[in-house]
Scaffold this motif. Sequence first.
Motif, PDB file in Angstrom:
ATOM      1  N   GLY A 105       0.797  -1.218   0.000  1.00 45.43           N
ATOM      2  CA  GLY A 105       0.000   0.000   0.000  1.00 45.43           C
ATOM      3  C   GLY A 105       0.830   1.268   0.000  1.00 45.43           C
ATOM      4  N   LEU A 106       0.123   2.370  -0.008  1.00 43.38           N
ATOM      5  CA  LEU A 106       0.700   3.710  -0.022  1.00 43.38           C
ATOM      6  C   LEU A 106       0.988   4.161   1.405  1.00 43.38           C
ATOM      7  CD1 LEU A 106       1.201   6.444  -1.654  1.00 43.38           C
ATOM      8  CD2 LEU A 106      -1.183   6.979  -1.106  1.00 43.38           C
ATOM      9  N   PHE A 107       2.116   4.866   1.586  1.00 44.10           N
ATOM     10  CA  PHE A 107       2.450   5.354   2.922  1.00 44.10           C
ATOM     11  C   PHE A 107       3.198   6.680   2.834  1.00 44.10           C
ATOM     12  CE2 PHE A 107       6.252   3.195   1.602  1.00 44.10           C
ATOM     13  CZ  PHE A 107       7.306   3.869   2.211  1.00 44.10           C
ATOM     14  N   ALA A 108       3.328   7.335   3.980  1.00 40.07           N
ATOM     15  CA  ALA A 108       4.095   8.579   4.088  1.00 40.07           C
ATOM     16  C   ALA A 108       4.731   8.615   5.472  1.00 40.07           C
ATOM     17  CB  ALA A 108       3.201   9.792   3.873  1.00 40.07           C
ATOM     18  N   SER A 109       5.549   9.621   5.708  1.00 38.94           N
ATOM     19  CA  SER A 109       6.185   9.746   7.027  1.00 38.94           C
ATOM     20  C   SER A 109       5.239  10.435   8.005  1.00 38.94           C
ATOM     21  CB  SER A 109       7.480  10.551   6.918  1.00 38.94           C
ATOM     22  OG  SER A 109       7.191  11.905   6.595  1.00 38.94           O
ATOM     23  N   GLU A 110       5.468  10.205   9.269  1.00 40.24           N
ATOM     24  CA  GLU A 110       4.693  10.892  10.306  1.00 40.24           C
ATOM     25  C   GLU A 110       4.833  12.410  10.167  1.00 40.24           C
ATOM     26  OE1 GLU A 110       5.999   9.436  14.061  1.00 40.24           O
ATOM     27  OE2 GLU A 110       5.003   7.481  13.850  1.00 40.24           O
ATOM     28  N   LYS A 111       6.024  12.863   9.820  1.00 44.31           N
ATOM     29  CA  LYS A 111       6.284  14.294   9.689  1.00 44.31           C
ATOM     30  C   LYS A 111       5.452  14.919   8.585  1.00 44.31           C
ATOM     31  CE  LYS A 111       9.998  17.672   8.961  1.00 44.31           C
ATOM     32  NZ  LYS A 111      11.455  17.859   8.715  1.00 44.31           N
ATOM     33  N   THR A 112       5.409  14.282   7.428  1.00 45.35           N
ATOM     34  CA  THR A 112       4.620  14.814   6.322  1.00 45.35           C
ATOM     35  C   THR A 112       3.146  14.880   6.679  1.00 45.35           C
ATOM     36  OG1 THR A 112       6.181  14.037   4.642  1.00 45.35           O
ATOM     37  CG2 THR A 112       3.917  14.396   3.927  1.00 45.35           C
ATOM     38  N   ILE A 113       2.642  13.840   7.320  1.00 45.63           N
ATOM     39  CA  ILE A 113       1.227  13.806   7.694  1.00 45.63           C
ATOM     40  C   ILE A 113       0.907  14.895   8.713  1.00 45.63           C
ATOM     41  CG2 ILE A 113      -0.540  12.411   8.833  1.00 45.63           C
ATOM     42  CD1 ILE A 113       0.866   9.948   7.577  1.00 45.63           C
ATOM     43  N   ALA A 114       1.808  15.109   9.671  1.00 41.85           N
ATOM     44  CA  ALA A 114       1.571  16.115  10.710  1.00 41.85           C
ATOM     45  C   ALA A 114       1.694  17.536  10.186  1.00 41.85           C
ATOM     46  CB  ALA A 114       2.542  15.897  11.864  1.00 41.85           C
ATOM     47  N   GLU A 115       2.674  17.769   9.313  1.00 45.72           N
ATOM     48  CA  GLU A 115       2.965  19.123   8.870  1.00 45.72           C
ATOM     49  C   GLU A 115       2.236  19.533   7.596  1.00 45.72           C
ATOM     50  OE1 GLU A 115       7.184  19.529   8.542  1.00 45.72           O
ATOM     51  OE2 GLU A 115       7.542  19.256  10.702  1.00 45.72           O
ATOM     52  N   LYS A 116       1.825  18.548   6.779  1.00 47.82           N
ATOM     53  CA  LYS A 116       1.198  18.866   5.493  1.00 47.82           C
ATOM     54  C   LYS A 116      -0.052  18.016   5.253  1.00 47.82           C
ATOM     55  CE  LYS A 116       5.735  19.932   3.484  1.00 47.82           C
ATOM     56  NZ  LYS A 116       6.710  19.578   2.410  1.00 47.82           N
ATOM     57  N   PRO A 117      -1.010  18.064   6.164  1.00 46.31           N
ATOM     58  CA  PRO A 117      -2.191  17.210   5.993  1.00 46.31           C
ATOM     59  C   PRO A 117      -3.000  17.536   4.737  1.00 46.31           C
ATOM     60  CG  PRO A 117      -2.534  18.808   7.762  1.00 46.31           C
ATOM     61  CD  PRO A 117      -1.085  18.864   7.400  1.00 46.31           C
ATOM     62  N   ASP A 118      -3.007  18.807   4.337  1.00 46.13           N
ATOM     63  CA  ASP A 118      -3.745  19.165   3.120  1.00 46.13           C
ATOM     64  C   ASP A 118      -3.096  18.533   1.892  1.00 46.13           C
ATOM     65  OD1 ASP A 118      -5.683  20.853   1.529  1.00 46.13           O
ATOM     66  OD2 ASP A 118      -3.782  21.666   0.796  1.00 46.13           O
ATOM     67  N   LEU A 119      -1.781  18.547   1.837  1.00 44.99           N
ATOM     68  CA  LEU A 119      -1.070  17.907   0.732  1.00 44.99           C
ATOM     69  C   LEU A 119      -1.348  16.406   0.721  1.00 44.99           C
ATOM     70  CD1 LEU A 119       1.043  17.739  -1.543  1.00 44.99           C
ATOM     71  CD2 LEU A 119       2.811  17.605   0.230  1.00 44.99           C
ATOM     72  N   VAL A 120      -1.311  15.794   1.887  1.00 51.66           N
ATOM     73  CA  VAL A 120      -1.573  14.358   1.975  1.00 51.66           C
ATOM     74  C   VAL A 120      -2.975  14.042   1.470  1.00 51.66           C
ATOM     75  CG1 VAL A 120      -1.802  12.394   3.541  1.00 51.66           C
ATOM     76  CG2 VAL A 120       0.074  14.021   3.852  1.00 51.66           C
ATOM     77  N   GLN A 121      -3.953  14.858   1.864  1.00 54.35           N
ATOM     78  CA  GLN A 121      -5.321  14.615   1.407  1.00 54.35           C
ATOM     79  C   GLN A 121      -5.435  14.746  -0.106  1.00 54.35           C
ATOM     80  OE1 GLN A 121      -8.325  13.728   3.393  1.00 54.35           O
ATOM     81  NE2 GLN A 121      -8.516  13.079   1.260  1.00 54.35           N
ATOM     82  N   ARG A 122      -4.808  15.773  -0.668  1.00 54.14           N
ATOM     83  CA  ARG A 122      -4.880  15.966  -2.114  1.00 54.14           C
ATOM     84  C   ARG A 122      -4.187  14.812  -2.855  1.00 54.14           C
ATOM     85  NH1 ARG A 122      -1.829  20.417  -3.358  1.00 54.14           N
ATOM     86  NH2 ARG A 122      -1.307  20.997  -1.220  1.00 54.14           N
ATOM     87  N   PHE A 123      -3.050  14.367  -2.313  1.00 52.83           N
ATOM     88  CA  PHE A 123      -2.328  13.269  -2.951  1.00 52.83           C
ATOM     89  C   PHE A 123      -3.154  11.985  -2.901  1.00 52.83           C
ATOM     90  CE2 PHE A 123       0.638   9.841  -3.522  1.00 52.83           C
ATOM     91  CZ  PHE A 123       1.595  10.344  -4.389  1.00 52.83           C
ATOM     92  N   VAL A 124      -3.682  11.651  -1.731  1.00 53.90           N
ATOM     93  CA  VAL A 124      -4.459  10.421  -1.580  1.00 53.90           C
ATOM     94  C   VAL A 124      -5.710  10.460  -2.457  1.00 53.90           C
ATOM     95  CG1 VAL A 124      -5.832   9.049   0.042  1.00 53.90           C
ATOM     96  CG2 VAL A 124      -3.567   9.885   0.716  1.00 53.90           C
TER      97      VAL A 124
END
Length: 342
Positions: free
Chosen positions: A222-241
């Motif tokens: 599956g798809l994953f990211a770092s804890e840091k990216t999720i905490a600091e850039k949640p909007d980016l994570v949502q758009r990417f997902v």
Amino acid sequence: MNRSKWIAILRAAIIGGSMWAGIGVAQAADDVSVQLDWLVRGNHAMFFVARDNGYFSEAGINVTAIRKGTGSTDALKLVANGNADFGFADLPTLQVGRSQKLPVVALVAVNQESPLAMISIKSKHPMSKPADMKGMNIGVHPSGSTYVFLKAFFAKNGLDLADFKQSTVAPPYENMLLLGRVDVVPGYIDAEVPELEAKAGGPGSLSILLGANYGYDAYGSGLFASEKTIAEKPDLVQRFVSAYLKAFNFVVENPQQAVDIVVKANPEYKGKEDTLLMQLQADIKSTFFGPYTKQHGIGAISDKQWNATAQVLKDQGMLPADFTAAGGFNSSFAEKANALKR
């Protein structure tokens, strides 16, 4: 200048500034890179479809690279260290990584069931049940996801690996089977199987015991990211997902077009279109969907299955008994993406 004229000028300036802001240069897209776990396979198609169909750009994302990998463990480390923003890896291996303090979090479970299976050439060593492997020479790679699967598969089906002849093999395993040096190996139905089948006589030339049908209750990749990216850039994570899952929908509904996009992006795969399509079809048939995706959408992750995956690893000594699986996944981004429910 009287007060009323001053107010009129000030209002005009504010309106003018707002107009210029509205017609000014558009906000720059966010640059991100993607780290794959291995060479390109069918279940990597979503990244190329999302990029080349414009789903990422529509989400304000510029994918600067989709890098081939050398295994899930390396992919996890590269994302954890900030050398890539998003990655693709085996989710049981991600859990092991977290037990070793890698700060990575699963976002999408592409394979709702593990695509791992025991595989033999049917004409030489037919199998219809696990007990049929008795007396066979097992090809063993003594580390990584296939070894965890092998031990769990045997334990779940009342077999003792110590009772079998074992030969050490390294991936890719298919040549060892074709040459008759081993009789059966663990492998992925969405990776090794289509390639091996093409060399062994075509569809139906293999005996395949899918682990998910014999007690191996675990997620696949599956798809994953770092804890840091999720905490600091949640909007980016949502758009990417969201863009990724839009591409997932496309891949499920248009597998041949998805393969064409992958090959166009990776010209070295010209001539291997049939293999890539068979890899995708294997996942569409067996691993992309489950009871949870019918309600929550493809890619969603459940507490129940996540904990079951962890338990498989604990039973095989790959995770400490006191390991806490909580926090290893965040399915909220996937569930907000309005993914295909199937």
